[in-house]
Design a protein around this motif. Structure first.
Motif, PDB file in Angstrom:
ATOM      1  N   PRO A 132       0.884  -1.075  -0.088  1.00 42.60           N
ATOM      2  CA  PRO A 132      -0.062   0.103  -0.274  1.00 42.60           C
ATOM      3  C   PRO A 132       0.811   1.152  -0.161  1.00 42.60           C
ATOM      4  O   PRO A 132       2.034   1.175   0.602  1.00 42.60           O
ATOM      5  CB  PRO A 132      -0.699  -0.155   1.272  1.00 42.60           C
ATOM      6  N   LEU A 134      -0.288   5.048   0.639  1.00 40.74           N
ATOM      7  CA  LEU A 134      -1.529   6.008   0.859  1.00 40.74           C
ATOM      8  C   LEU A 134      -1.180   7.452   1.306  1.00 40.74           C
ATOM      9  O   LEU A 134      -0.249   7.268   2.181  1.00 40.74           O
ATOM     10  CB  LEU A 134      -2.389   5.285   2.149  1.00 40.74           C
ATOM     11  N   ARG A 136      -2.615  11.138   2.454  1.00 43.30           N
ATOM     12  CA  ARG A 136      -3.999  11.989   2.837  1.00 43.30           C
ATOM     13  C   ARG A 136      -3.365  13.479   3.272  1.00 43.30           C
ATOM     14  O   ARG A 136      -2.357  13.558   3.935  1.00 43.30           O
ATOM     15  CB  ARG A 136      -4.377  11.519   4.312  1.00 43.30           C
ATOM     16  N   ASN A 144     -10.890   9.205  -1.626  1.00 43.39           N
ATOM     17  CA  ASN A 144     -10.900   8.058  -2.353  1.00 43.39           C
ATOM     18  C   ASN A 144     -10.364   8.083  -3.794  1.00 43.39           C
ATOM     19  O   ASN A 144     -10.487   7.542  -4.632  1.00 43.39           O
ATOM     20  CB  ASN A 144     -12.553   7.867  -2.532  1.00 43.39           C
ATOM     21  N   LEU A 145      -9.371   8.942  -4.188  1.00 45.50           N
ATOM     22  CA  LEU A 145      -8.585   9.063  -5.375  1.00 45.50           C
ATOM     23  C   LEU A 145      -7.781   7.730  -5.487  1.00 45.50           C
ATOM     24  O   LEU A 145      -7.095   7.543  -4.414  1.00 45.50           O
ATOM     25  CB  LEU A 145      -7.692  10.221  -5.402  1.00 45.50           C
ATOM     26  N   ARG A 146      -7.981   6.958  -6.495  1.00 45.06           N
ATOM     27  CA  ARG A 146      -7.025   5.880  -6.605  1.00 45.06           C
ATOM     28  C   ARG A 146      -6.136   6.141  -7.785  1.00 45.06           C
ATOM     29  O   ARG A 146      -6.691   6.209  -8.916  1.00 45.06           O
ATOM     30  CB  ARG A 146      -7.964   4.417  -6.683  1.00 45.06           C
ATOM     31  N   ILE A 147      -5.005   5.998  -7.863  1.00 43.08           N
ATOM     32  CA  ILE A 147      -4.063   6.131  -8.994  1.00 43.08           C
ATOM     33  C   ILE A 147      -3.786   4.659  -9.803  1.00 43.08           C
ATOM     34  O   ILE A 147      -3.618   3.602  -9.019  1.00 43.08           O
ATOM     35  CB  ILE A 147      -2.658   6.707  -8.734  1.00 43.08           C
ATOM     36  N   GLY A 148      -4.091   4.505 -11.007  1.00 43.21           N
ATOM     37  CA  GLY A 148      -3.963   3.288 -11.544  1.00 43.21           C
ATOM     38  C   GLY A 148      -2.475   2.839 -12.018  1.00 43.21           C
ATOM     39  O   GLY A 148      -2.218   1.618 -11.999  1.00 43.21           O
TER      40      GLY A 148
END
Length: 188
Positions: A132, A134, A136, A144-148
Protein backbone atom coordinates in the motif's frame (compact mmCIF):
# COMPACT_ATOMS: atom_id res chain seq x y z
CA UNK A 1 2.95 16.19 23.12
CA UNK A 2 5.63 16.90 20.51
CA UNK A 3 3.02 17.91 17.96
CA UNK A 4 1.12 20.10 20.43
CA UNK A 5 4.25 21.95 21.58
CA UNK A 6 5.48 22.40 17.99
CA UNK A 7 2.08 23.77 16.98
CA UNK A 8 2.15 26.31 19.81
CA UNK A 9 5.60 27.47 18.72
CA UNK A 10 4.66 27.52 15.03
CA UNK A 11 7.37 25.01 14.16
CA UNK A 12 7.06 22.44 11.38
CA UNK A 13 6.85 18.82 12.49
CA UNK A 14 8.18 15.72 10.78
CA UNK A 15 7.08 12.56 12.54
CA UNK A 16 8.05 9.08 11.40
CA UNK A 17 6.20 6.20 13.02
CA UNK A 18 7.59 2.76 12.24
CA UNK A 19 5.60 -0.24 13.35
CA UNK A 20 7.09 -3.66 13.23
CA UNK A 21 3.86 -5.44 14.04
CA UNK A 22 3.29 -7.00 10.63
CA UNK A 23 6.45 -9.10 10.50
CA UNK A 24 7.26 -12.65 11.45
CA UNK A 25 6.79 -14.26 13.84
CA UNK A 26 3.25 -12.83 13.40
CA UNK A 27 2.36 -12.46 17.07
CA UNK A 28 -0.69 -10.19 17.29
CA UNK A 29 -1.59 -8.90 20.75
CA UNK A 30 -4.19 -10.65 22.91
CA UNK A 31 -7.61 -10.02 21.44
CA UNK A 32 -6.34 -10.20 17.86
CA UNK A 33 -5.21 -13.83 17.72
CA UNK A 34 -8.61 -15.35 16.93
CA UNK A 35 -10.34 -12.55 14.99
CA UNK A 36 -9.78 -14.38 11.71
CA UNK A 37 -10.62 -17.85 13.00
CA UNK A 38 -9.32 -20.68 15.09
CA UNK A 39 -7.12 -23.15 13.29
CA UNK A 40 -5.54 -26.46 14.11
CA UNK A 41 -1.79 -26.09 13.80
CA UNK A 42 1.41 -27.36 15.34
CA UNK A 43 2.47 -23.72 15.61
CA UNK A 44 1.67 -21.87 18.80
CA UNK A 45 2.09 -18.14 19.37
CA UNK A 46 3.53 -18.74 22.84
CA UNK A 47 6.80 -20.05 21.44
CA UNK A 48 9.15 -19.31 18.58
CA UNK A 49 7.15 -21.46 16.17
CA UNK A 50 8.69 -19.94 13.05
CA UNK A 51 12.36 -20.37 13.99
CA UNK A 52 12.73 -23.81 12.32
CA UNK A 53 11.34 -22.52 9.02
CA UNK A 54 12.37 -18.87 9.23
CA UNK A 55 15.53 -19.41 7.19
CA UNK A 56 14.02 -21.98 4.85
CA UNK A 57 11.61 -20.29 2.44
CA UNK A 58 10.87 -23.66 0.83
CA UNK A 59 9.87 -25.37 4.08
CA UNK A 60 6.75 -27.47 3.65
CA UNK A 61 3.70 -26.26 5.55
CA UNK A 62 0.37 -28.06 5.50
CA UNK A 63 -2.86 -26.14 4.80
CA UNK A 64 -3.72 -25.89 8.51
CA UNK A 65 -0.36 -24.24 9.21
CA UNK A 66 -0.78 -21.86 6.27
CA UNK A 67 -4.29 -20.92 7.42
CA UNK A 68 -3.01 -20.35 10.95
CA UNK A 69 -0.10 -18.16 9.81
CA UNK A 70 -2.44 -16.17 7.54
CA UNK A 71 -4.80 -15.59 10.47
CA UNK A 72 -1.93 -14.43 12.71
CA UNK A 73 -0.63 -12.16 9.93
CA UNK A 74 -4.13 -10.72 9.41
CA UNK A 75 -4.43 -10.22 13.18
CA UNK A 76 -1.22 -8.15 13.11
CA UNK A 77 -2.62 -6.09 10.22
CA UNK A 78 -5.89 -5.52 12.09
CA UNK A 79 -4.04 -4.43 15.23
CA UNK A 80 -1.99 -1.96 13.19
CA UNK A 81 -5.16 -0.66 11.49
CA UNK A 82 -6.80 -0.11 14.87
CA UNK A 83 -3.70 1.63 16.24
CA UNK A 84 -3.50 3.96 13.23
CA UNK A 85 -7.24 4.67 13.50
CA UNK A 86 -6.69 5.77 17.11
CA UNK A 87 -3.68 7.91 16.13
CA UNK A 88 -5.62 9.63 13.34
CA UNK A 89 -8.58 10.26 15.66
CA UNK A 90 -6.22 11.93 18.13
CA UNK A 91 -4.66 14.05 15.39
CA UNK A 92 -8.12 15.01 14.14
CA UNK A 93 -9.18 15.95 17.65
CA UNK A 94 -6.29 18.40 17.92
CA UNK A 95 -7.02 19.88 14.48
CA UNK A 96 -3.59 18.79 13.30
CA UNK A 97 -4.78 16.14 10.84
CA UNK A 98 -6.18 18.73 8.43
CA UNK A 99 -2.89 20.64 8.41
CA UNK A 100 -0.49 17.83 7.68
CA UNK A 101 0.51 15.35 5.01
CA UNK A 102 0.04 11.74 6.11
CA UNK A 103 1.63 8.87 4.24
CA UNK A 104 1.27 5.16 5.02
CA UNK A 105 3.19 2.38 3.31
CA UNK A 106 4.91 -0.94 3.87
CA UNK A 107 8.37 -2.20 3.04
CA UNK A 108 7.17 -5.53 1.62
CA UNK A 109 4.42 -8.10 1.61
CA UNK A 110 4.57 -11.73 2.58
CA UNK A 111 4.15 -14.93 0.63
CA UNK A 112 2.20 -17.82 2.13
CA UNK A 113 3.20 -20.57 -0.30
CA UNK A 114 1.30 -19.05 -3.23
CA UNK A 115 4.39 -19.87 -5.30
CA UNK A 116 5.87 -22.66 -3.21
CA UNK A 117 7.59 -20.63 -0.52
CA UNK A 118 6.76 -18.36 2.38
CA UNK A 119 7.95 -15.12 3.95
CA UNK A 120 9.84 -12.49 1.97
CA UNK A 121 13.24 -11.62 0.57
CA UNK A 122 13.54 -14.53 -1.86
CA UNK A 123 11.40 -13.63 -4.86
CA UNK A 124 9.74 -10.75 -6.69
CA UNK A 125 6.16 -11.98 -6.85
CA UNK A 126 3.36 -9.46 -6.49
CA UNK A 127 2.57 -10.72 -2.96
CA UNK A 128 5.88 -9.22 -1.89
CA UNK A 129 6.09 -6.14 -4.13
CA UNK A 130 2.50 -4.87 -4.16
CA UNK A 131 2.42 -2.74 -1.02
CA UNK A 132 0.00 0.00 0.00
CA UNK A 133 0.99 3.60 -0.59
CA UNK A 134 -1.58 5.94 0.90
CA UNK A 135 -1.53 9.71 1.17
CA UNK A 136 -3.90 12.01 3.01
CA UNK A 137 -3.50 15.73 2.55
CA UNK A 138 -6.57 17.78 3.30
CA UNK A 139 -7.47 20.09 0.41
CA UNK A 140 -4.90 18.58 -1.95
CA UNK A 141 -5.51 14.84 -2.24
CA UNK A 142 -9.16 14.16 -3.10
CA UNK A 143 -10.81 11.55 -0.88
CA UNK A 144 -11.00 8.08 -2.44
CA UNK A 145 -8.64 8.98 -5.32
CA UNK A 146 -6.99 5.85 -6.65
CA UNK A 147 -4.02 6.02 -9.00
CA UNK A 148 -4.02 3.30 -11.66
CA UNK A 149 -0.45 3.49 -12.97
CA UNK A 150 2.30 1.72 -11.08
CA UNK A 151 4.26 3.96 -8.77
CA UNK A 152 7.16 3.14 -6.49
CA UNK A 153 8.26 3.62 -2.93
CA UNK A 154 11.16 5.51 -4.56
CA UNK A 155 8.53 8.21 -5.17
CA UNK A 156 7.90 8.80 -1.46
CA UNK A 157 10.94 11.02 -0.86
CA UNK A 158 10.35 13.35 -3.81
CA UNK A 159 6.62 13.56 -2.99
CA UNK A 160 7.18 14.48 0.66
CA UNK A 161 9.90 16.97 -0.22
CA UNK A 162 7.78 18.70 -2.87
CA UNK A 163 4.75 18.74 -0.55
CA UNK A 164 6.78 20.50 2.14
CA UNK A 165 8.42 22.96 -0.24
CA UNK A 166 11.88 21.42 -0.09
CA UNK A 167 13.77 21.12 -3.40
CA UNK A 168 14.07 17.55 -4.66
CA UNK A 169 17.75 16.63 -5.28
CA UNK A 170 18.54 15.62 -8.87
CA UNK A 171 20.12 12.38 -7.63
CA UNK A 172 16.74 11.04 -6.43
CA UNK A 173 15.52 8.21 -8.66
CA UNK A 174 11.84 8.62 -7.83
CA UNK A 175 9.42 11.31 -8.91
CA UNK A 176 6.91 13.36 -6.99
CA UNK A 177 3.37 12.01 -7.09
CA UNK A 178 1.76 15.38 -6.39
CA UNK A 179 0.79 15.70 -10.06
CA UNK A 180 -1.28 12.53 -9.74
CA UNK A 181 -2.90 13.84 -6.57
CA UNK A 182 -3.80 17.16 -8.19
CA UNK A 183 -5.23 15.54 -11.32
CA UNK A 184 -2.31 16.58 -13.55
CA UNK A 185 -0.92 13.15 -14.33
CA UNK A 186 2.70 13.24 -15.51
CA UNK A 187 3.77 11.57 -18.73
CA UNK A 188 5.67 8.32 -18.63
Amino acid sequence: DLITSAQKEGQPVFAFLHTYEIHSPYLPPVGYTEIFGRFESDFHPDNEYLVPIMWNARAHLDQGDIDFLNAMYDGCIRFTDDTLRELFATLKGTGFLDRCVVMVTSDHGEEFQEHGSWGHGHSVYQELLGVPLLFRWHGVVPANLRIGPVVSTLDIGPTVLEATGVPVPDRFEGRSLLGFMRGDWPLG
